[in-house]
Design a protein around this motif. Sequence first.
Motif, PDB file in Angstrom:
ATOM      1  N   ARG A 259      33.581  43.308 -82.487  1.00  0.00           N
ATOM      2  CA  ARG A 259      34.556  44.362 -82.746  1.00  0.00           C
ATOM      3  C   ARG A 259      34.026  45.127 -83.943  1.00  0.00           C
ATOM      4  O   ARG A 259      34.122  44.645 -85.076  1.00  0.00           O
ATOM      5  CB  ARG A 259      35.905  43.723 -83.071  1.00  0.00           C
ATOM      6  CG  ARG A 259      37.006  44.705 -83.271  1.00  0.00           C
ATOM      7  CD  ARG A 259      38.155  44.304 -82.391  1.00  0.00           C
ATOM      8  NE  ARG A 259      39.250  45.240 -82.459  1.00  0.00           N
ATOM      9  CZ  ARG A 259      40.391  45.050 -81.828  1.00  0.00           C
ATOM     10  NH1 ARG A 259      40.567  43.966 -81.111  1.00  0.00           N
ATOM     11  NH2 ARG A 259      41.344  45.939 -81.893  1.00  0.00           N
ATOM     12  N   PHE A 260      33.434  46.279 -83.703  1.00  0.00           N
ATOM     13  CA  PHE A 260      32.745  46.963 -84.790  1.00  0.00           C
ATOM     14  C   PHE A 260      33.603  48.010 -85.473  1.00  0.00           C
ATOM     15  O   PHE A 260      33.188  48.606 -86.473  1.00  0.00           O
ATOM     16  CB  PHE A 260      31.406  47.543 -84.331  1.00  0.00           C
ATOM     17  CG  PHE A 260      31.524  48.532 -83.196  1.00  0.00           C
ATOM     18  CD1 PHE A 260      31.488  48.082 -81.890  1.00  0.00           C
ATOM     19  CD2 PHE A 260      31.649  49.879 -83.445  1.00  0.00           C
ATOM     20  CE1 PHE A 260      31.596  48.986 -80.839  1.00  0.00           C
ATOM     21  CE2 PHE A 260      31.763  50.782 -82.400  1.00  0.00           C
ATOM     22  CZ  PHE A 260      31.729  50.330 -81.091  1.00  0.00           C
ATOM     23  N   ALA A 261      34.786  48.264 -84.956  1.00  0.00           N
ATOM     24  CA  ALA A 261      35.739  49.174 -85.591  1.00  0.00           C
ATOM     25  C   ALA A 261      37.103  48.732 -85.107  1.00  0.00           C
ATOM     26  O   ALA A 261      37.201  48.063 -84.074  1.00  0.00           O
ATOM     27  CB  ALA A 261      35.440  50.617 -85.199  1.00  0.00           C
ATOM     28  N   PRO A 262      38.178  49.099 -85.817  1.00  0.00           N
ATOM     29  CA  PRO A 262      39.485  48.607 -85.383  1.00  0.00           C
ATOM     30  C   PRO A 262      39.782  48.903 -83.912  1.00  0.00           C
ATOM     31  O   PRO A 262      40.400  48.097 -83.232  1.00  0.00           O
ATOM     32  CB  PRO A 262      40.456  49.343 -86.298  1.00  0.00           C
ATOM     33  CG  PRO A 262      39.670  49.648 -87.520  1.00  0.00           C
ATOM     34  CD  PRO A 262      38.256  49.869 -87.056  1.00  0.00           C
ATOM     35  N   ARG A 263      39.320  50.022 -83.427  1.00  0.00           N
ATOM     36  CA  ARG A 263      39.642  50.383 -82.050  1.00  0.00           C
ATOM     37  C   ARG A 263      38.508  50.163 -81.048  1.00  0.00           C
ATOM     38  O   ARG A 263      38.690  50.379 -79.861  1.00  0.00           O
ATOM     39  CB  ARG A 263      40.059  51.856 -81.990  1.00  0.00           C
ATOM     40  CG  ARG A 263      41.464  52.081 -82.472  1.00  0.00           C
ATOM     41  CD  ARG A 263      41.821  53.533 -82.474  1.00  0.00           C
ATOM     42  NE  ARG A 263      43.174  53.745 -82.928  1.00  0.00           N
ATOM     43  CZ  ARG A 263      44.230  53.742 -82.135  1.00  0.00           C
ATOM     44  NH1 ARG A 263      44.090  53.535 -80.852  1.00  0.00           N
ATOM     45  NH2 ARG A 263      45.433  53.945 -82.630  1.00  0.00           N
ATOM     46  N   PHE A 264      37.355  49.779 -81.533  1.00  0.00           N
ATOM     47  CA  PHE A 264      36.213  49.647 -80.630  1.00  0.00           C
ATOM     48  C   PHE A 264      35.620  48.254 -80.643  1.00  0.00           C
ATOM     49  O   PHE A 264      35.459  47.648 -81.695  1.00  0.00           O
ATOM     50  CB  PHE A 264      35.109  50.632 -81.022  1.00  0.00           C
ATOM     51  CG  PHE A 264      35.394  52.044 -80.654  1.00  0.00           C
ATOM     52  CD1 PHE A 264      35.156  52.495 -79.370  1.00  0.00           C
ATOM     53  CD2 PHE A 264      35.921  52.917 -81.594  1.00  0.00           C
ATOM     54  CE1 PHE A 264      35.421  53.797 -79.022  1.00  0.00           C
ATOM     55  CE2 PHE A 264      36.193  54.235 -81.258  1.00  0.00           C
ATOM     56  CZ  PHE A 264      35.937  54.672 -79.972  1.00  0.00           C
ATOM     57  N   SER A 265      35.272  47.778 -79.461  1.00  0.00           N
ATOM     58  CA  SER A 265      34.501  46.546 -79.407  1.00  0.00           C
ATOM     59  C   SER A 265      33.420  46.679 -78.346  1.00  0.00           C
ATOM     60  O   SER A 265      33.501  47.533 -77.454  1.00  0.00           O
ATOM     61  CB  SER A 265      35.405  45.349 -79.102  1.00  0.00           C
ATOM     62  OG  SER A 265      35.968  45.459 -77.832  1.00  0.00           O
ATOM     63  N   MET A 266      32.410  45.876 -78.465  1.00  0.00           N
ATOM     64  CA  MET A 266      31.352  45.878 -77.466  1.00  0.00           C
ATOM     65  C   MET A 266      31.044  44.458 -77.063  1.00  0.00           C
ATOM     66  O   MET A 266      31.377  43.504 -77.768  1.00  0.00           O
ATOM     67  CB  MET A 266      30.107  46.573 -77.981  1.00  0.00           C
ATOM     68  CG  MET A 266      29.507  45.955 -79.205  1.00  0.00           C
ATOM     69  SD  MET A 266      27.940  46.721 -79.631  1.00  0.00           S
ATOM     70  CE  MET A 266      26.910  46.150 -78.284  1.00  0.00           C
ATOM     71  N   GLU A 267      30.400  44.347 -75.924  1.00  0.00           N
ATOM     72  CA  GLU A 267      30.104  43.036 -75.382  1.00  0.00           C
ATOM     73  C   GLU A 267      28.766  43.117 -74.667  1.00  0.00           C
ATOM     74  O   GLU A 267      28.545  44.019 -73.873  1.00  0.00           O
ATOM     75  CB  GLU A 267      31.215  42.673 -74.399  1.00  0.00           C
ATOM     76  CG  GLU A 267      31.142  41.282 -73.881  1.00  0.00           C
ATOM     77  CD  GLU A 267      32.314  40.968 -72.934  1.00  0.00           C
ATOM     78  OE1 GLU A 267      33.308  41.717 -72.922  1.00  0.00           O
ATOM     79  OE2 GLU A 267      32.194  39.983 -72.207  1.00  0.00           O
ATOM     80  N   ALA A 268      27.890  42.190 -74.988  1.00  0.00           N
ATOM     81  CA  ALA A 268      26.608  42.129 -74.296  1.00  0.00           C
ATOM     82  C   ALA A 268      26.507  40.751 -73.665  1.00  0.00           C
ATOM     83  O   ALA A 268      26.816  39.750 -74.312  1.00  0.00           O
ATOM     84  CB  ALA A 268      25.463  42.345 -75.277  1.00  0.00           C
ATOM     85  N   GLU A 269      26.126  40.735 -72.414  1.00  0.00           N
ATOM     86  CA  GLU A 269      26.105  39.470 -71.694  1.00  0.00           C
ATOM     87  C   GLU A 269      24.795  39.357 -70.932  1.00  0.00           C
ATOM     88  O   GLU A 269      24.347  40.317 -70.317  1.00  0.00           O
ATOM     89  CB  GLU A 269      27.286  39.491 -70.722  1.00  0.00           C
ATOM     90  CG  GLU A 269      27.552  38.200 -70.018  1.00  0.00           C
ATOM     91  CD  GLU A 269      28.614  38.400 -68.922  1.00  0.00           C
ATOM     92  OE1 GLU A 269      29.748  38.789 -69.264  1.00  0.00           O
ATOM     93  OE2 GLU A 269      28.277  38.198 -67.762  1.00  0.00           O
ATOM     94  N   ALA A 270      24.183  38.194 -71.003  1.00  0.00           N
ATOM     95  CA  ALA A 270      22.956  37.975 -70.248  1.00  0.00           C
ATOM     96  C   ALA A 270      23.050  36.622 -69.599  1.00  0.00           C
ATOM     97  O   ALA A 270      23.615  35.690 -70.186  1.00  0.00           O
ATOM     98  CB  ALA A 270      21.745  38.035 -71.166  1.00  0.00           C
ATOM     99  N   GLY A 271      22.539  36.513 -68.403  1.00  0.00           N
ATOM    100  CA  GLY A 271      22.694  35.223 -67.744  1.00  0.00           C
ATOM    101  C   GLY A 271      21.700  34.985 -66.634  1.00  0.00           C
ATOM    102  O   GLY A 271      20.978  35.877 -66.188  1.00  0.00           O
ATOM    103  N   LEU A 272      21.720  33.736 -66.204  1.00  0.00           N
ATOM    104  CA  LEU A 272      20.867  33.289 -65.125  1.00  0.00           C
ATOM    105  C   LEU A 272      21.758  33.068 -63.910  1.00  0.00           C
ATOM    106  O   LEU A 272      22.827  32.482 -64.022  1.00  0.00           O
ATOM    107  CB  LEU A 272      20.234  31.960 -65.556  1.00  0.00           C
ATOM    108  CG  LEU A 272      19.268  31.327 -64.585  1.00  0.00           C
ATOM    109  CD1 LEU A 272      17.966  32.119 -64.586  1.00  0.00           C
ATOM    110  CD2 LEU A 272      19.007  29.877 -64.974  1.00  0.00           C
TER     111      LEU A 272
END
Length: 329
Positions: A259-272
Motif C-alpha cells: 500500500r504505497f499511498a492511502p488510496r493506492f495499493s499494488m500487488e505483484a504475483e509470480a508463480g509456478l
Amino acid sequence: MITRLTAIFLLLCILSCPAWAQRQDLNSGSIGLSYVLQPVQPFKDTTGGFGYHGWSAHLSVPLFGNRYSRSAGKQEGALRHFYQVSAHGNFESLNTRIGFIGNRRTIYQASAGLGWMAYDGKKNLLLADLNMGIAGDGPAIQNHDERYRFSGLFIVNHIQNTSLTWQYGLVFSYAYGRPLPLPVLGIRKKLSSNWTFAAVLPVSLRVTDRLNKNMRIEFLLRPSGNRFQLENQQNFNTGSTTVYMQLRQFQLGLAWLYRFAPRFSMEAEAGLLAGGKLKFTTPSDSKDILYQTTLKPGFRGRLSLHYHLFHKRTGTELPDNATEMLRVN
Ligand SMILES: *[C@@H]1O[C@H](CO)[C@@H](O)[C@H](O)[C@H]1NC(C)=O
Ligand SMILES: *[C@@H]1O[C@H](CO)[C@@H](O)[C@H](O)[C@H]1NC(C)=O
Ligand SMILES: *[C@@H]1O[C@H](CO)[C@@H](O)[C@H](O)[C@H]1NC(C)=O
C-alpha cells in the motif's frame, strides 16, 4: 454438464481467485487494473501448447449499509456490528494461444454481482455473494452463443479469539444447466505477531508475513482453473457450434502487496503452474471429450494496481488487526 473434479476446482477458484479477494474488501470499494501473463505451457503428448496474456479490470462499490454511520466508525480499534451491501463487476480480455487452433482467440470474461456482509459485533462475520457472468471467445460472443453462468456463496467467519478464525459455509455454481454445491471449511490462524496461516480445505493454503503496516508477502498454493466457451470453427469433429475448454491446475506462488499511498495499493504475483490438464468437451455432455491433454509446468505472473474508495462521510477504516482477522481467503 461438468465433471465433478472440474467443478470442485472451479468452486475453490471462486474463493481463492484474485477477483474474490478484491470483492471482499472490507473497508471500502475499489477499482483495480491487472495484467496477467501465462506464457505457453507445452502439451505433454503433442506439439503446441496453451498460454495467454491479457488485462482485467474490476470495480467494487458499497451500495448501502450502516458500516459508516458515525457511531460505528468513530471509535478507533473498536468493532461494532454492521452490515453492508455492495456491487461488483469484473471484465477480462485474454489473448490466448491454443496449440492446434491456428488463429489466436481472444477470450472475454465478464461478470457482475452483489455482495452482502454482516458482522454481529462479537464473533461472526457473515458473507454472501451472488455473481453472474460469461466466459467465451470473441466469435462465440459475436454469434450470441455465449451462455451465462452463476455462482454464489454463503460463509460464516467465526472468530474464536484474536488469533484463530474458522470459516464454514457453502459455495455453489450454476454453470451451464447444473447446480453444484460445495461445502467449505477454512481456518485462519495467527502464528506470531507478523505471520498468519490460512487454509480452505482441501487445497488452498496461504501463509502471510506482514512486513510492516503497508507491506506483506504471501506464499500461496491454490487451484487455478477455468472453463471457457470456444466457437468451433471446424477445429473439432462435432456438429456443435461451440465447445467448452476446461483448464485446471495448481499454482504455487509468491505475492507481494504494497500500500504505497492511502488510496493506492499494488500487488505483484509470480508463480509456478503444475499438474495442468486441458480438456475440450461438447456443450451438452462433459463426458463427450473431444480432446484432452496434460500440460507441462509453466509460469504465471500478475501485476495489479488498486484504487481504494473510502466513504465520503467518515473515511473510516477498520483497524488493521480486525481487517486481518476478518479476511476469508
Ligand atoms: C485491535 O487493536 C486495538 C488497539 O490495539 C484493540 O483495542 C482492539 O481490541 C483490537 N481488536 C481486535 C479485534 O483484536
Ligand atoms: C485461541 O483459541 C485456541 C483454541 O481454543 C487456543 O489454543 C489459543 O490459545 C487461543 N488464543 C488466544 C490468543 O486466546
Ligand atoms: C514484525 O513486524 C514489525 C514491523 O511491523 C517489526 O518491527 C517486528 O520486528 C516484526 N516481528 C518479528 C517477530 O519479526
